[in-house]
Scaffold this motif. Structure first.
Motif, PDB file in Angstrom:
ATOM      1  N   ALA A 116       0.826  -1.206   0.000  1.00 13.26           N
ATOM      2  CA  ALA A 116       0.000   0.000   0.000  1.00 13.26           C
ATOM      3  C   ALA A 116       0.857   1.253   0.000  1.00 13.26           C
ATOM      4  CB  ALA A 116      -0.928  -0.008   1.219  1.00 13.26           C
ATOM      5  N   THR A 117       1.921   1.249   0.792  1.00 18.84           N
ATOM      6  CA  THR A 117       2.805   2.416   0.861  1.00 18.84           C
ATOM      7  C   THR A 117       3.544   2.623  -0.452  1.00 18.84           C
ATOM      8  OG1 THR A 117       3.104   2.002   3.237  1.00 18.84           O
ATOM      9  CG2 THR A 117       4.646   3.507   2.189  1.00 18.84           C
ATOM     10  N   LEU A 118       4.012   1.533  -1.045  1.00 19.51           N
ATOM     11  CA  LEU A 118       4.735   1.647  -2.308  1.00 19.51           C
ATOM     12  C   LEU A 118       3.822   2.120  -3.436  1.00 19.51           C
ATOM     13  CD1 LEU A 118       7.073  -1.485  -2.297  1.00 19.51           C
ATOM     14  CD2 LEU A 118       7.602   0.869  -1.653  1.00 19.51           C
ATOM     15  N   VAL A 119       2.600   1.630  -3.461  1.00 16.64           N
ATOM     16  CA  VAL A 119       1.659   2.070  -4.494  1.00 16.64           C
ATOM     17  C   VAL A 119       1.366   3.564  -4.341  1.00 16.64           C
ATOM     18  CG1 VAL A 119      -0.729   1.885  -5.322  1.00 16.64           C
ATOM     19  CG2 VAL A 119       0.598  -0.180  -4.867  1.00 16.64           C
ATOM     20  N   GLY A 120       1.079   3.984  -3.106  1.00 21.73           N
ATOM     21  CA  GLY A 120       0.812   5.399  -2.863  1.00 21.73           C
ATOM     22  C   GLY A 120       2.027   6.264  -3.151  1.00 21.73           C
ATOM     23  N   GLY A 121       3.211   5.784  -2.744  1.00 26.86           N
ATOM     24  CA  GLY A 121       4.431   6.537  -2.993  1.00 26.86           C
ATOM     25  C   GLY A 121       4.750   6.641  -4.476  1.00 26.86           C
ATOM     26  N   LEU A 181      -5.107  11.072  -6.049  1.00 29.07           N
ATOM     27  CA  LEU A 181      -5.301   9.642  -5.785  1.00 29.07           C
ATOM     28  C   LEU A 181      -4.278   9.114  -4.791  1.00 29.07           C
ATOM     29  CD1 LEU A 181      -6.093   8.223  -9.353  1.00 29.07           C
ATOM     30  CD2 LEU A 181      -7.675   8.485  -7.432  1.00 29.07           C
ATOM     31  N   SER A 182      -3.029   9.589  -4.906  1.00 28.38           N
ATOM     32  CA  SER A 182      -1.998   9.103  -3.988  1.00 28.38           C
ATOM     33  C   SER A 182      -2.313   9.482  -2.552  1.00 28.38           C
ATOM     34  CB  SER A 182      -0.629   9.656  -4.393  1.00 28.38           C
ATOM     35  OG  SER A 182      -0.550  11.057  -4.185  1.00 28.38           O
ATOM     36  N   SER A 183      -2.786  10.706  -2.344  1.00 31.37           N
ATOM     37  CA  SER A 183      -3.105  11.148  -0.989  1.00 31.37           C
ATOM     38  C   SER A 183      -4.286  10.375  -0.421  1.00 31.37           C
ATOM     39  CB  SER A 183      -3.407  12.648  -0.987  1.00 31.37           C
ATOM     40  OG  SER A 183      -2.262  13.394  -1.352  1.00 31.37           O
ATOM     41  N   VAL A 184      -5.326  10.212  -1.213  1.00 32.52           N
ATOM     42  CA  VAL A 184      -6.497   9.461  -0.745  1.00 32.52           C
ATOM     43  C   VAL A 184      -6.125   8.010  -0.469  1.00 32.52           C
ATOM     44  CG1 VAL A 184      -8.780   8.619  -1.392  1.00 32.52           C
ATOM     45  CG2 VAL A 184      -8.129  10.975  -1.914  1.00 32.52           C
ATOM     46  N   TRP A 185      -5.347   7.423  -1.368  1.00 30.97           N
ATOM     47  CA  TRP A 185      -4.945   6.026  -1.201  1.00 30.97           C
ATOM     48  C   TRP A 185      -4.146   5.833   0.087  1.00 30.97           C
ATOM     49  CZ3 TRP A 185      -5.564   1.167  -3.099  1.00 30.97           C
ATOM     50  CH2 TRP A 185      -4.579   0.230  -2.789  1.00 30.97           C
ATOM     51  N   LEU A 186      -3.128   6.679   0.290  1.00 29.79           N
ATOM     52  CA  LEU A 186      -2.306   6.548   1.499  1.00 29.79           C
ATOM     53  C   LEU A 186      -3.120   6.807   2.757  1.00 29.79           C
ATOM     54  CD1 LEU A 186       1.018   8.248   0.334  1.00 29.79           C
ATOM     55  CD2 LEU A 186       0.712   5.852   0.945  1.00 29.79           C
ATOM     56  N   GLY A 187      -4.035   7.784   2.690  1.00 28.85           N
ATOM     57  CA  GLY A 187      -4.867   8.069   3.854  1.00 28.85           C
ATOM     58  C   GLY A 187      -5.745   6.900   4.245  1.00 28.85           C
ATOM     59  N   THR A 215      -5.317   3.612   3.299  1.00 27.43           N
ATOM     60  CA  THR A 215      -4.640   2.321   3.466  1.00 27.43           C
ATOM     61  C   THR A 215      -3.533   2.347   4.510  1.00 27.43           C
ATOM     62  OG1 THR A 215      -3.075   2.810   1.671  1.00 27.43           O
ATOM     63  CG2 THR A 215      -5.126   1.665   1.089  1.00 27.43           C
ATOM     64  N   THR A 216      -2.974   3.527   4.819  1.00 25.91           N
ATOM     65  CA  THR A 216      -1.937   3.614   5.853  1.00 25.91           C
ATOM     66  C   THR A 216      -2.432   4.533   6.965  1.00 25.91           C
ATOM     67  OG1 THR A 216      -0.747   5.427   4.716  1.00 25.91           O
ATOM     68  CG2 THR A 216      -0.120   3.171   4.153  1.00 25.91           C
ATOM     69  N   ASN A 217      -2.166   5.821   6.849  1.00 27.15           N
ATOM     70  CA  ASN A 217      -2.716   6.803   7.776  1.00 27.15           C
ATOM     71  C   ASN A 217      -2.630   8.176   7.130  1.00 27.15           C
ATOM     72  OD1 ASN A 217      -0.017   8.007   8.579  1.00 27.15           O
ATOM     73  ND2 ASN A 217       0.273   5.912   9.321  1.00 27.15           N
ATOM     74  N   TRP A 218      -3.318   9.128   7.729  1.00 26.53           N
ATOM     75  CA  TRP A 218      -3.415  10.455   7.099  1.00 26.53           C
ATOM     76  C   TRP A 218      -2.159  11.297   7.277  1.00 26.53           C
ATOM     77  CZ3 TRP A 218      -6.686  11.050   3.423  1.00 26.53           C
ATOM     78  CH2 TRP A 218      -7.845  10.269   3.389  1.00 26.53           C
ATOM     79  N   LEU A 219      -1.300  10.926   8.233  1.00 30.35           N
ATOM     80  CA  LEU A 219      -0.015  11.621   8.340  1.00 30.35           C
ATOM     81  C   LEU A 219       0.844  11.297   7.120  1.00 30.35           C
ATOM     82  CD1 LEU A 219       2.117  13.314   9.780  1.00 30.35           C
ATOM     83  CD2 LEU A 219       2.805  11.247  11.045  1.00 30.35           C
ATOM     84  N   ALA A 220       0.910  10.019   6.761  1.00 31.21           N
ATOM     85  CA  ALA A 220       1.656   9.638   5.566  1.00 31.21           C
ATOM     86  C   ALA A 220       1.082  10.314   4.331  1.00 31.21           C
ATOM     87  CB  ALA A 220       1.643   8.115   5.399  1.00 31.21           C
TER      88      ALA A 220
END
Length: 326
Positions: free
Chosen positions: A73-78, A128-134, A136-141
């Motif tokens: 999830a982090t790699l996809v968002g990153g 999309l990257s911000s929504v995805w990371l929020g 699937t990981t957390n909103w700080l990331a």
């Protein structure tokens, strides 16, 4: 008596089928060209390097191996965030990309993608990257990812790149964010080891990029971009490469309290080798010999990968840290 069917030059296809075949292949080629053009906007090779440092930061944050889902999830968002920043950078820099030989084959420079479409593509990827990371990981990331995009486009590309030789020094901070985002994805916080890793990449970026810029000095001069090798003498550039190489090598040692002897050995040996190579480049420049700065550029890529691989192995093995736990 039934006559035998007529053969069309040995083909079992009817004439309409043979006519549609080349048309379909041509359409597929056009689709492939479009996909490759949009991928070209994202600068996939740079994305790979950014992701290489993200995973070790996550391992260190976990002091082990994080869940596979969290890593993915982090790699996809990153990757989406980096692709967004690079696409928007291509939009802003389309004019100078067309002038420079190194970048003349980029999609906007060649007119393969309409500027408006590239802008929309970059903005959508960023959202999309911000929504995805929020989610699937957390909103700080997610917030850190959005800040990295904004910094790269607004501060580096629009404000610094064409105005100051310090462009890559401060603008390179955007490229340091993946380690902080990876740490935040695991812990929901930003702690001192993440900031140390940020600093490693921050001090690594100038010698890495200035070596490249020495090779393509004429390109940057033709485009009117004041990269350091354009506005300073070769001796001044190589001297600064030496200084930043020393600072980077020493900075890597700040991570020793959070790691074991595995990382320590790689940091000391790798940093010493990098400093030696930077001194060798500087000595060659001072002596007026023909130097190959791209050797240091390629070495810098390998050095960063090996250093962060050591961080990942160190954390995964789980040996006692040299200092205090964090």
């Amino acid at each position: 008596m039934v006559s035998a069917p007529v053969s069309h030059r040995g083909s079992t296809e009817s004439p309409p089928q043979r006519q549609h075949g080349p048309r379909i292949r041509a359409q597929l080629r056009r689709v492939g060209d479009v996909v490759r053009a949009y991928l070209g906007l994202t600068k996939t090779r740079i994305i790979e390097q950014l992701l290489v440092v993200t995973v070790p930061a996550m391992f260190l944050a976990e002091r082990g191996i994080p869940s596979v889902w969290l890593i993915v999830a982090t790699l996809v968002g990153g990757a989406m965030a980096a692709a967004s920043a690079h696409a928007l950078n291509c939009v802003v820099d389309a004019d100078i990309d067309a002038v420079m030989k190194r970048t003349a084959r980029r999609p906007l420079a060649k007119g393969q993608v309409p500027t408006r479409h590239a802008l929309i593509f970059g903005l959508v990827l960023g959202a999309l990257s911000s929504v995805w990371l929020g989610l699937t990981t957390n909103w700080l990331a997610a917030a850190l990812s959005a800040a990295a995009i904004a910094f790269y486009v607004l501060v580096y590309t629009l404000l610094l790149k064409r105005r100051t030789a310090q462009n890559i020094v401060w603008g390179g901070a955007a490229g340091c964010m993946p380690v902080v985002i990876g740490w935040a994805a695991v812990t929901g916080t930003v702690e001192w080891p993440a900031l140390v890793m940020f600093g490693v990449i921050f001090f690594w970026t100038p010698p890495h990029f200035w070596a490249l810029a020495m090779r393509y000095k004429d390109d940057y001069a033709a485009a009117g971009v004041p990269m350091l090798p354009v506005v300073a003498t070769p001796v001044q550039v190589s001297a600064r490469i030496v200084v930043y190489s020393w600072v980077m090598a020493l900075w890597t040692l700040l991570l020793l309290p959070a790691t074991s002897w595995i990382y320590a050995a790689v940091a000391v040996a790798g940093g010493g080798w990098f400093v030696f190579k930077s001194h060798r480049l500087h000595a060659g420049v001072r002596a007026g010999r023909e130097v190959v700065p791209m050797r240091l550029f390629h070495l810098s890529n390998m050095y960063l990968c090996v250093l962060f691989a050591a961080i990942a192995v160190d954390a995964a093995v789980g040996l006692p840290v040299l200092g205090w736990p964090f």
